[in-house]
Motif scaffolding. Structure first.
Motif, mmCIF file in Angstrom:
data_model
loop_
_atom_site.group_PDB
_atom_site.id
_atom_site.type_symbol
_atom_site.label_atom_id
_atom_site.label_comp_id
_atom_site.label_asym_id
_atom_site.label_seq_id
_atom_site.Cartn_x
_atom_site.Cartn_y
_atom_site.Cartn_z
ATOM 1 N N UNK A 30 0.941 -1.419 -0.193
ATOM 2 C CA UNK A 30 0.115 0.188 -0.292
ATOM 3 C C UNK A 30 0.885 1.627 0.320
ATOM 4 N N UNK A 31 0.561 2.239 -1.346
ATOM 5 C CA UNK A 31 1.837 3.677 -1.152
ATOM 6 C C UNK A 31 1.787 4.273 0.107
ATOM 7 N N UNK A 32 0.608 4.474 0.735
ATOM 8 C CA UNK A 32 0.997 5.491 1.910
ATOM 9 C C UNK A 32 1.064 4.739 3.137
ATOM 10 N N UNK A 33 1.377 3.568 3.353
ATOM 11 C CA UNK A 33 2.365 2.803 4.255
ATOM 12 C C UNK A 33 3.272 3.502 5.163
ATOM 13 N N UNK A 34 3.309 4.134 5.744
ATOM 14 C CA UNK A 34 5.122 3.686 6.036
ATOM 15 C C UNK A 34 5.840 2.514 5.572
ATOM 16 N N UNK A 35 5.943 1.606 6.344
ATOM 17 C CA UNK A 35 6.183 -0.129 5.475
ATOM 18 C C UNK A 35 5.840 -0.645 4.284
ATOM 19 N N UNK A 36 5.617 0.321 3.053
ATOM 20 C CA UNK A 36 5.404 0.346 2.230
ATOM 21 C C UNK A 36 6.752 -0.849 1.429
ATOM 22 N N UNK A 37 7.068 -1.709 1.083
ATOM 23 C CA UNK A 37 7.686 -2.690 0.200
ATOM 24 C C UNK A 37 7.627 -2.359 -1.219
ATOM 25 N N UNK A 38 8.327 -2.048 -2.058
ATOM 26 C CA UNK A 38 8.627 -2.154 -3.725
ATOM 27 C C UNK A 38 8.450 -4.090 -4.203
ATOM 28 N N UNK A 39 8.137 -4.162 -5.294
ATOM 29 C CA UNK A 39 7.604 -5.740 -5.263
ATOM 30 C C UNK A 39 9.148 -6.231 -5.391
ATOM 31 N N UNK A 40 10.998 -5.253 -5.926
ATOM 32 C CA UNK A 40 11.025 -5.817 -6.268
ATOM 33 C C UNK A 40 12.127 -6.416 -5.010
ATOM 34 N N UNK A 41 11.766 -5.350 -4.128
ATOM 35 C CA UNK A 41 12.280 -5.917 -2.624
ATOM 36 C C UNK A 41 11.769 -6.497 -1.927
ATOM 37 N N UNK A 42 10.445 -7.015 -1.870
ATOM 38 C CA UNK A 42 9.552 -8.483 -1.303
ATOM 39 C C UNK A 42 10.666 -9.274 -2.079
ATOM 40 N N UNK A 43 10.676 -9.718 -3.366
ATOM 41 C CA UNK A 43 10.620 -10.564 -4.023
ATOM 42 C C UNK A 43 12.779 -10.894 -3.536
ATOM 43 N N UNK A 44 12.884 -10.031 -3.205
ATOM 44 C CA UNK A 44 14.720 -10.595 -2.799
ATOM 45 C C UNK A 44 14.540 -10.871 -1.274
ATOM 46 N N UNK A 45 13.537 -10.119 -0.242
ATOM 47 C CA UNK A 45 13.576 -10.983 0.857
ATOM 48 C C UNK A 45 12.827 -12.253 0.915
ATOM 49 N N UNK A 46 11.795 -13.011 -0.162
ATOM 50 C CA UNK A 46 10.505 -13.770 -0.079
ATOM 51 C C UNK A 46 12.232 -15.068 -0.611
ATOM 52 N N UNK A 47 13.113 -14.894 -0.686
ATOM 53 C CA UNK A 47 14.477 -15.721 -1.275
ATOM 54 C C UNK A 47 14.497 -16.452 -0.408
ATOM 55 N N UNK A 48 14.793 -15.388 0.997
ATOM 56 C CA UNK A 48 15.813 -15.712 2.250
ATOM 57 C C UNK A 48 15.071 -16.014 3.200
ATOM 58 N N UNK A 49 13.560 -15.638 3.017
ATOM 59 C CA UNK A 49 12.611 -16.448 4.006
ATOM 60 C C UNK A 49 11.569 -18.147 4.346
ATOM 61 N N UNK A 50 12.374 -18.344 5.429
ATOM 62 C CA UNK A 50 12.061 -19.925 5.754
ATOM 63 C C UNK A 50 10.479 -20.315 4.834
ATOM 64 N N UNK A 51 10.794 -21.927 4.016
ATOM 65 C CA UNK A 51 9.797 -22.392 3.487
ATOM 66 C C UNK A 51 8.822 -22.864 4.553
ATOM 67 N N UNK A 52 9.109 -22.571 5.754
ATOM 68 C CA UNK A 52 7.691 -22.771 6.907
ATOM 69 C C UNK A 52 6.556 -21.248 7.068
ATOM 70 N N UNK A 53 7.482 -20.533 6.467
ATOM 71 C CA UNK A 53 6.455 -18.884 7.138
ATOM 72 C C UNK A 53 6.106 -18.733 5.561
ATOM 73 N N UNK A 54 5.077 -18.859 5.419
ATOM 74 C CA UNK A 54 3.694 -17.909 4.490
ATOM 75 C C UNK A 54 4.237 -16.394 4.387
ATOM 76 N N UNK A 55 4.272 -16.655 3.517
ATOM 77 C CA UNK A 55 4.349 -14.722 2.745
ATOM 78 C C UNK A 55 2.909 -14.300 2.938
ATOM 79 N N UNK A 56 2.176 -13.672 3.405
ATOM 80 C CA UNK A 56 0.772 -12.371 2.621
ATOM 81 C C UNK A 56 1.735 -11.115 2.235
ATOM 82 N N UNK A 57 0.705 -10.642 0.383
ATOM 83 C CA UNK A 57 1.242 -9.490 -0.100
ATOM 84 C C UNK A 57 -0.142 -8.384 0.819
ATOM 85 N N UNK A 58 -0.296 -7.761 1.120
ATOM 86 C CA UNK A 58 -1.094 -6.839 1.357
ATOM 87 C C UNK A 58 -1.465 -5.619 1.068
ATOM 88 N N UNK A 59 -2.806 -5.470 0.608
ATOM 89 C CA UNK A 59 -3.113 -4.692 -0.799
ATOM 90 C C UNK A 59 -4.537 -3.576 -0.319
#
Length: 202
Positions: A30-59
């Motif tokens: 969400x563009x107005x959130x102070x915790x906004x993350x870009x698609x590109x940055x989220x993709x990088x972080x997701x590659x390091x996330x443990x497979x046992x943890x599910x990632x939720x996209x908030x829109x």
């Protein structure tokens, strides 16, 4: 009961959650959130996330095609809608992504909770209402108005260790925390550890 740590934006945030293993984490698009993350940055972080943890996209009131692109890029495992999305919107999104969907409700009264239970979304998320914000208020609403819910639901809004027992007693599927595990606006390892350990006791 499960737990979601929302609003991750840094590599070190991923290190923290990988260490303590919550059930879900949230990336906020969400563009107005102070915790906004870009698609590109989220993709990088997701590659390091443990497979046992599910990632939720908030829109929030996002173009469906934008959500589909992020879903198809394998950045998120679930979709959370935190705006004014209609049932028609949710149905269409489910058709094109096949993703589990969480519909957030900014709670004003008991009747609203009752009506929201009829959604075709897979999960509900109850958050505090603020006319100027779509979430992230860090404020708890009156949980006593929660009645019998026919869908698994998340509780959000300023939840701390002292609220875990009540959340469990209400039948919450999960709690969703963000500001309560932060110090000076960034995720705090010790607070993440404490809230996850607190949930695991129940």
């Amino acid at each position: 009961m499960k737990i979601k740590i929302c609003g991750l934006t840094r590599e070190v945030d991923i290190e923290y959650v990988n260490e303590y293993n919550p059930d879900y984490i949230g990336f906020i698009f969400y563009k107005l959130s102070r915790r906004l993350i870009t698609k590109e940055k989220a993709k990088v972080l997701k590659t390091s996330l443990s497979r046992s943890i599910k990632a939720v996209g908030v829109f929030v009131n996002e173009d469906i095609n934008v959500i589909r692109d992020i879903w198809e890029a394998d950045i998120i495992d679930l979709i959370q809608l935190h705006g004014d999305e209609t049932e028609e919107y949710i149905i269409r999104l489910k058709e094109i992504t096949k993703a589990p969907i969480i519909k957030a409700i900014r709670v004003r009264d008991k009747e609203q909770i009752k009506i929201s239970s009829k959604t075709c979304a897979d999960f509900l998320l109850f958050d505090s209402y603020n006319k100027n914000m779509y979430g992230g208020t860090g404020e708890k609403f009156n949980w006593e108005i929660i009645d019998e819910i026919n869908k698994p639901f998340f509780l959000a809004g300023g939840i701390g260790l002292e609220d875990i027992k009540q959340a469990k007693a209400l039948g919450a599927y999960a709690i969703d925390v963000s500001s309560s595990v932060e110090t000076d606006g960034v995720k705090d390892r010790d607070k993440i550890k404490d809230i996850i350990n607190g949930v695991r006791k129940y």
